[in-house]
Design an enzyme around this catalytic site. Structure first.
Site, PDB file in Angstrom:
ATOM      1  CD  GLU A  76      -7.333  -6.302 -42.815  1.00  0.00           C
ATOM      2  OE1 GLU A  76      -7.926  -7.438 -42.699  1.00  0.00           O
ATOM      3  OE2 GLU A  76      -7.472  -5.218 -42.325  1.00  0.00           O
ATOM      4  CG  HIS A 117     -12.212 -12.103 -43.716  1.00  0.00           C
ATOM      5  ND1 HIS A 117     -11.475 -13.153 -43.791  1.00  0.00           N
ATOM      6  CD2 HIS A 117     -12.497 -11.457 -42.476  1.00  0.00           C
ATOM      7  CE1 HIS A 117     -11.015 -13.367 -42.450  1.00  0.00           C
ATOM      8  NE2 HIS A 117     -11.685 -12.407 -41.932  1.00  0.00           N
ATOM      9  CD  GLN A 132      -2.520   4.038   3.755  1.00  0.00           C
ATOM     10  OE1 GLN A 132      -3.354   4.194   4.279  1.00  0.00           O
ATOM     11  NE2 GLN A 132      -2.505   3.215   2.911  1.00  0.00           N
ATOM     12  CG  ASP A 168      -8.213   2.640   4.150  1.00  0.00           C
ATOM     13  OD1 ASP A 168      -8.021   2.713   2.895  1.00  0.00           O
ATOM     14  OD2 ASP A 168      -7.281   3.149   4.829  1.00  0.00           O
ATOM     15  CG  HIS A 221      -2.060  -0.751   5.480  1.00  0.00           C
ATOM     16  ND1 HIS A 221      -2.975  -1.723   5.827  1.00  0.00           N
ATOM     17  CD2 HIS A 221      -2.427   0.268   5.268  1.00  0.00           C
ATOM     18  CE1 HIS A 221      -4.021  -0.993   5.510  1.00  0.00           C
ATOM     19  NE2 HIS A 221      -3.808   0.163   5.428  1.00  0.00           N
ATOM     20  CD  GLU A 237      -3.319   1.454  -2.395  1.00  0.00           C
ATOM     21  OE1 GLU A 237      -4.045   0.263  -2.239  1.00  0.00           O
ATOM     22  OE2 GLU A 237      -2.137   1.564  -1.598  1.00  0.00           O
ATOM     23  CG  HIS A 238      -4.705   5.413  -0.605  1.00  0.00           C
ATOM     24  ND1 HIS A 238      -3.796   4.289  -0.403  1.00  0.00           N
ATOM     25  CD2 HIS A 238      -5.876   4.833  -0.647  1.00  0.00           C
ATOM     26  CE1 HIS A 238      -4.574   3.226  -0.238  1.00  0.00           C
ATOM     27  NE2 HIS A 238      -5.626   3.509  -0.337  1.00  0.00           N
ATOM     28  CB  THR A 260      -0.841  -0.035   1.049  1.00  0.00           C
ATOM     29  OG1 THR A 260      -1.689   0.974   0.965  1.00  0.00           O
ATOM     30  CG2 THR A 260      -0.173   0.141   2.752  1.00  0.00           C
TER      31      THR A 260
END
Length: 445
Positions: free
Chosen positions: A425, A430, A267, A371, A270, A337-338, A245
């Protein structure tokens, strides 16, 4: 915390700027080789392998991998009423936000008689993971389950590691943490497994005697979970390879150093690899935050095993810049992340953020709010992946299917273009598939 001084010289562009910023060492490739035999053991031995690995890694000998329904009921009945009330409010707010994300079927009339409809269909079955190592995360149960339910997923299973007696569980019973089980019960999830780390991902990917295979696995976890997701990518859908984190805070002299320090610590608690980064143009604020960290760290828990190594690690730093404009370039290069914006006119600054998992604006929107109870999702991209990936949402569990509906006249109008492009192509069959519908003579040619 270390300091990185980026003042004075022009900031480099792109990868060169990212290389100047702190980041944790997180080698998923190395971990991949270690989880490979674990995943294959689950493939070949099923529940027996899960039971053996729970004993090896979690110190618990399981009687059954599937958690009995009564254990879920008991966990909810025994839950602290205040915790239950907080979980229920978190669920309520998450549903408000995620319900608005649900896409609806939309039909576009391309030409008269020709339309393309985009239909959104939920994944059939998902396996969700709630970590249970250094801490337990009933909030992660909510963040995974609510968007899956709001997407309309019909089959939802959840795995969380069996807990040793330190959490009050009977070692012979081998259950996930009771608060995890109570959160599942609140959300109506009755298919729960005592499985952790790579074994849980392998269980969902391959299926076992107890657990049918899933189409997708989501949820945060440690490096072994990330490595197992990489191992199975392609066989199953995954949300992301979540790393440690991280929080970045862009702040100027208007920020309160008490707030900034407390958010960095929040943080850091964690994991010893958690990243805490302050980007500021104010030396006075940097000094005040550094001073404020000491008493706040001393007054909390998890100091020596998590917070001190996290704040002192190479992944954390105070980054000095010439101004908020340069600070924006730094945090956009970092892709946190944050990301908290604690500056004057924070809303205008936040509006210019392009790379972040989630942005928290001003002094009254700390990451801790996100959170648990903002209504946003806290399963977010880490390691700079916010430059190309999003957090978990209802969209994570939906698949868009295009339905093409053309009449004979609508096809006839564009047939010559289809044939022309097929021939360009060198794919004549096709074009022939169109010609056959018109007796081999294409209208418009």
């Amino acid at each position: 915390m270390a300091r990185i001084d980026l003042r004075g010289d022009a900031l480099p562009e792109g990868p060169a700027l990212r290389d100047l910023l702190p980041r944790a060492d997180f080698d998923v490739s190395a971990a991949l080789e270690k989880v490979r035999p674990i995943c294959e053991a689950v493939r070949h031995r099923g529940d027996a392998a899960l039971i053996d690995y729970a004993e090896k890694f979690d110190g618990v000998r399981l009687e059954s991998v599937r958690v009995p329904a009564q254990a879920l009921t008991d966990a909810l009945e025994q839950l602290d009423p205040a915790v239950r009330e907080a979980l229920e409010e978190s669920i309520r707010r998450a549903r408000i936000v995620h319900r608005e994300q649900r896409r609806t079927t939309h039909t576009t009339q391309v030409v008269p008689g020709g339309s393309v409809t985009e239909k959104w269909v939920p994944v059939d079955r998902v396996g969700l993971y709630a970590p249970g190592g250094r801490s337990v995360y009933p909030s992660s149960v909510i963040m995974n389950v609510v968007p899956a339910q709001e997407a309309g997923v019909e089959s939802i299973a959840l795995a969380s590691p069996a807990q040793a007696p330190r959490f009050g569980n009977d070692a012979a019973g081998g259950l996930p943490h009771p608060t995890i089980l109570a959160a599942c019960a609140l959300l109506g999830i009755d298919e729960v497994y005592a499985a952790g780390g790579a074994t849980a991902v392998a269980m969902f990917a391959y299926g076992t005697e107890s657990c049918p295979p899933a189409n997708m696995v989501t949820g945060p976890g440690n490096i072994w979970v990330a490595a197992a997701k990489r191992y199975f990518a392609g066989r199953i859908g995954i949300d992301a390879e979540a790393g440690p984190t991280e929080i970045a805070i862009l702040a100027d002299e208007s920020a309160d150093p008490v707030h900034v320090a407390s958010d960095l610590i929040s943080q850091a608690e964690h994991d010893p690899l958690a990243a805490a980064v302050l980007v500021t143009d104010s030396v006075a604020l940097a000094d005040a935050v550094a001073k404020e960290l000491e008493p706040q760290v001393a007054a909390t828990k998890h100091v020596e095993d998590r917070i001190v190594p996290a704040l002192g690690g190479r992944q954390s730093a105070i980054v000095l810049v010439d101004g908020v404009e340069e600070g924006l370039r730094v945090v956009n290069a970092y892709g946190a992340e944050h990301l908290e914006i604690q500056t004057a006119d924070a809303h205008a600054v936040a509006d210019r953020v392009t790379n972040a998992g989630a942005v928290f604006v001003g002094p009254w929107a700390p990451v801790s709010l996100g959170d648990y109870a903002a209504g946003s999702n806290h399963v977010l991209p880490t390691g700079g992946c916010a430059c190309h990936s999003s957090g978990l949402s209802v969209q994570s569990f939906l698949r868009g299917i295009h339905i093409v509906d053309y009449t004979r006249d609508a096809l006839a109008e564009v047939a010559h273009h289809v044939v022309t492009l097929a021939e360009a192509e060198d794919l004549p069959a096709h074009g022939a598939a169109v010609k056959a519908r018109f007796g081999w003579k294409v209208p418009g040619k």
